[in-house]
Design an enzyme around this catalytic site. Structure first.
Site, PDB file in Angstrom:
ATOM      1  N   GLY A  32       0.776  -1.098  -0.108  1.00  0.00           N
ATOM      2  CA  GLY A  32       0.150  -0.051   0.027  1.00  0.00           C
ATOM      3  C   GLY A  32       0.799   1.126  -0.020  1.00  0.00           C
ATOM      4  O   GLY A  32       1.957   1.284   0.129  1.00  0.00           O
ATOM      5  N   GLY A  34       0.755   5.524   0.941  1.00  0.00           N
ATOM      6  CA  GLY A  34      -0.100   6.935   1.534  1.00  0.00           C
ATOM      7  C   GLY A  34       0.927   8.015   1.998  1.00  0.00           C
ATOM      8  O   GLY A  34       2.085   7.532   2.290  1.00  0.00           O
ATOM      9  N   GLY A  35       0.693   9.430   1.552  1.00  0.00           N
ATOM     10  CA  GLY A  35       1.464  10.394   1.891  1.00  0.00           C
ATOM     11  C   GLY A  35       2.916  10.326   1.032  1.00  0.00           C
ATOM     12  O   GLY A  35       2.870  10.371  -0.171  1.00  0.00           O
ATOM     13  N   LYS A  38       5.722   4.286   0.902  1.00  0.00           N
ATOM     14  CA  LYS A  38       5.261   3.030   0.189  1.00  0.00           C
ATOM     15  C   LYS A  38       5.487   2.014   1.137  1.00  0.00           C
ATOM     16  O   LYS A  38       6.483   2.197   1.829  1.00  0.00           O
ATOM     17  CB  LYS A  38       5.740   2.670  -1.033  1.00  0.00           C
ATOM     18  CG  LYS A  38       5.553   3.821  -2.310  1.00  0.00           C
ATOM     19  CD  LYS A  38       6.458   3.792  -3.475  1.00  0.00           C
ATOM     20  CE  LYS A  38       6.316   4.729  -4.334  1.00  0.00           C
ATOM     21  NZ  LYS A  38       7.173   4.871  -5.492  1.00  0.00           N
ATOM     22  N   CYS A  39       4.617   1.214   1.135  1.00  0.00           N
ATOM     23  CA  CYS A  39       4.649   0.018   2.196  1.00  0.00           C
ATOM     24  C   CYS A  39       4.560  -1.380   1.597  1.00  0.00           C
ATOM     25  O   CYS A  39       3.972  -1.589   0.495  1.00  0.00           O
ATOM     26  CB  CYS A  39       3.601   0.014   3.218  1.00  0.00           C
ATOM     27  SG  CYS A  39       3.861  -1.230   4.575  1.00  0.00           S
ATOM     28  N   LYS A  54       8.009   0.234   5.596  1.00  0.00           N
ATOM     29  CA  LYS A  54       7.523   1.687   5.214  1.00  0.00           C
ATOM     30  C   LYS A  54       8.844   2.631   4.834  1.00  0.00           C
ATOM     31  O   LYS A  54       9.903   2.652   5.336  1.00  0.00           O
ATOM     32  CB  LYS A  54       6.941   2.404   6.418  1.00  0.00           C
ATOM     33  CG  LYS A  54       6.327   3.629   6.180  1.00  0.00           C
ATOM     34  CD  LYS A  54       5.805   4.386   7.433  1.00  0.00           C
ATOM     35  CE  LYS A  54       5.106   5.606   7.160  1.00  0.00           C
ATOM     36  NZ  LYS A  54       4.660   6.217   8.349  1.00  0.00           N
ATOM     37  N   ASP A 148      -4.037  11.606  15.668  1.00  0.00           N
ATOM     38  CA  ASP A 148      -4.404  11.163  14.230  1.00  0.00           C
ATOM     39  C   ASP A 148      -5.287   9.779  14.328  1.00  0.00           C
ATOM     40  O   ASP A 148      -5.293   8.965  13.701  1.00  0.00           O
ATOM     41  CB  ASP A 148      -3.572  11.162  13.327  1.00  0.00           C
ATOM     42  CG  ASP A 148      -4.291  11.170  11.721  1.00  0.00           C
ATOM     43  OD1 ASP A 148      -5.413  11.748  11.710  1.00  0.00           O
ATOM     44  OD2 ASP A 148      -3.502  10.956  10.893  1.00  0.00           O
TER      45      ASP A 148
END
Length: 576
Positions: A32, A34-35, A38-39, A54, A148
């Site tokens: 996945g 995000g921001g 990448k993971c 990560k 968050d």
């Protein structure tokens, strides 16, 4: 001319080398993004231990002034050690990237749970909220505010244990009474004092837990609107509605957390004293089937309750009512099968709405005229989080005599008989569910069942033996085995054959097409995603929006058009 699919992972090496720790990790499947990160799933080549890697691009980090934020995230996260917090194992860097080695949470996040289920039962909510509180209490005891907390940052491991992650916005309180002023958070979960910039502290996490609990029980966030402006306006006014169907203990706890004045909210430790958690035993475990289907019964429900519960609109299954169950129920030897009301099954209108939604989503995809690619989209265009939890791995058609048999990816066996009744054998090879023509569920075991079902039980054994001995299993192998008595497995709702495919509709909303060329499609209306399984049993899951934006291979596009046509025929049949 057909466009070539892009692969943007070329700047990430296949082997990640930590020089200081003398460790090497092999980069595996994409997990996945995000921001700025990448993971990937990564494997320690020496120990074979599996982690989440990560990977943060230094180029992007510097471009967006994220260097200090990333450093603070690492500093805070590496200092934490708690069962309900994603474990931080290590970090290192090279000239291109920063690599953070974390605990791998294979069941993704609670956001995927929410998308698949909408609302969950109070029984399940109690399980999740208790663990979230434990994790946040540890943070607050160590003077850390997460800032968050949201479904997407609450991860689940194979045992469905909650793991709080993503400390990118976390901060440490340096002295008693310090109030932070940074505007941060996620719109649907952000506390009013952050928006008004009056200064904030630990209480913002309490507000976010209230939003999470409300979302789990109701099916949508308390302040959600179509625009950011309206959402913020509602948050500042603390304008939300508590549905009448929420039982008082649950409603009281949500209301206490969603107080506009932060000083009026309970401290994290005080949440454990609320009736919602204290008045009922918190479940010790949940089966992984709960990610897609409501549990059959909660250990705090009565037998009578399990037979007469009312469905909540948009809920995939059931909600516990006021009465309670003796804790001995699940341990008891069930000489007589427990028959649940047809109300615990999803109504035919719900099945139809899934097909309608799926048909409309495929129609929108086709109308979007995605460009045709020479091959499949690259890994980074896939969305592994949307991969189906259940699919049919084997099937056999004996409908000329008896019915249609199938095996799910988790080893569960089902038969849909010609008289439309169904038998499901759970993966533990002990528990059996019988569903009659009217949708009533009867729960039995392989040794203790209604004698009128003797012939069907023998046929179930025959189907099972045939599939094990003669058929090859399709798809991934990393699926947990269910072994408890509260699982409600998805089962076959309907099926039909065409000249080039078998079309199967499961009760969790997904539709699977097995083509004669051995390609398989699994379509999920709730995740708005399609999973494409090739002859080598490789899984690729794409969001419909990704296909519209980035394109699709010719073969997959043709199969999508074919699936849309079959869905149209299914709808026509449902309306006649």
């Amino acid at each position: 001319m057909a466009a070539k699919p892009e692969d943007k992972s070329t700047d990430i090496p296949d082997r990640l080398v930590d020089i200081n720790q003398r460790k090497t990790y092999k980069r595996m499947r994409f997990f996945g993004k995000g921001g700025f990160a990448k993971c990937y799933e990564i494997i320690d080549v020496e120990t074979d231990d599996v982690f989440a890697g990560k990977i943060v691009s230094k180029k992007l980090m510097i471009k967006h002034n994220q260097k200090e934020k990333t450093a603070q995230e690492i500093t805070i996260h590496r200092s934490l050690n708690h069962p309900n917090i994603v474990k931080f194992h290590n970090y290192f860097e090279d000239s291109q990237n920063i690599y953070i080695v974390l605990e791998l949470c294979k069941k993704r996040s609670m956001m995927e749970l929410h998308k698949r289920r909408k609302s969950i039962t109070e029984f399940e909510c109690r399980y999740y909220i208790y663990q979230i509180i434990q994790g946040v209490k540890y943070l607050h005891d160590n003077r850390i505010i997460h800032r968050d907390l949201k479904l997407g940052n609450l991860f689940l491991n194979d045992l469905l244990h909650v793991k709080i992650g993503d400390f990118g916005l976390a901060t440490r309180i340096e002295y008693e009474g310090e109030r932070k002023k940074t505007l941060c958070g996620t719109p649907n979960y952000i506390a009013p004092e952050i928006l008004t910039k009056k200064g904030h502290s630990f209480e913002v996490d309490i507000w976010s837990i209230g939003c999470v609990m409300y979302t789990l029980l109701v099916g949508q966030p308390p302040f959600e609107t179509k625009t950011l402006k309206d959402t913020y306006s509602k948050i500042k006014k603390c304008e939300y509605r508590v549905p009448s169907y929420l039982r008082k203990p649950a409603a009281d706890m949500v209301i206490a957390m969603l107080q506009p004045n932060p000083e009026s909210r309970p401290a994290i430790g005080q949440l454990l004293n609320f009736e919602f958690l204290k008045g009922s035993k918190v479940p010790m475990f949940l089966p992984s089937s709960c990610l897609t289907m409501a549990p059959r019964i909660g250990s705090n429900d009565t037998i009578e309750d399990s037979m007469h519960r009312k469905p909540l609109m948009e809920m995939n299954g059931i909600r516990p009512d006021d009465t309670r169950l003796e804790s001995t129920f699940l341990k008891a030897n069930l000489h007589d099968a427990i028959t649940a009301s047809a109300q615990v099954c999803r109504h035919s209108e719900d099945y139809r709405s899934d097909i309608e939604s799926l048909y409309q989503q495929l129609t929108n995809l086709i109308n979007g005229k995605p460009r045709i690619l020479q091959g499949n989209l690259g890994d980074e265009n896939t969305d592994p989080a949307a991969q189906p939890l259940f699919w049919i791995s084997k099937w056999v058609d004996y409908s000329d005599k008896y019915g249609f048999g199938y095996q799910l990816c988790d080893e569960g066996i089902g038969v849909m008989f010609n008289d439309t009744t169904k038998l499901i054998l759970l993966p533990n090879q002990i528990n059996v569910h019988f569903i009659d023509k009217d949708g009533k569920e009867t729960y039995m075991t392989t040794t203790d069942y209604c004698k009128s079902l003797d012939k069907k039980m023998k046929l179930l054994s025959y189907f099972k033996r045939y599939m094990i001995e003669h058929l090859v299993k399709a798809g991934a192998n990393n699926v947990n085995i269910e072994s408890d008595q509260i699982s409600r497995m998805p089962h076959l709702h309907s099926w039909f054959r065409t000249t080039c495919a078998v079309v199967m509709h499961l009760t969790n909303g997904s539709v699977q097409l097995n083509f004669s060329d051995h390609m398989k499609l699994i379509l999920c209306p709730r995740m708005s995603a399609i999973t494409y399984m090739d002859q080598e049993k490789n899984f690729r899951t794409y969001r419909f929006s990704t296909i519209v934006e980035n394109g699709v291979s010719k073969d997959l596009y043709q199969k999508i058009r074919y699936a849309q046509e079959k869905l149209r025929k299914m709808l026509e049949k449902m309306f006649t």
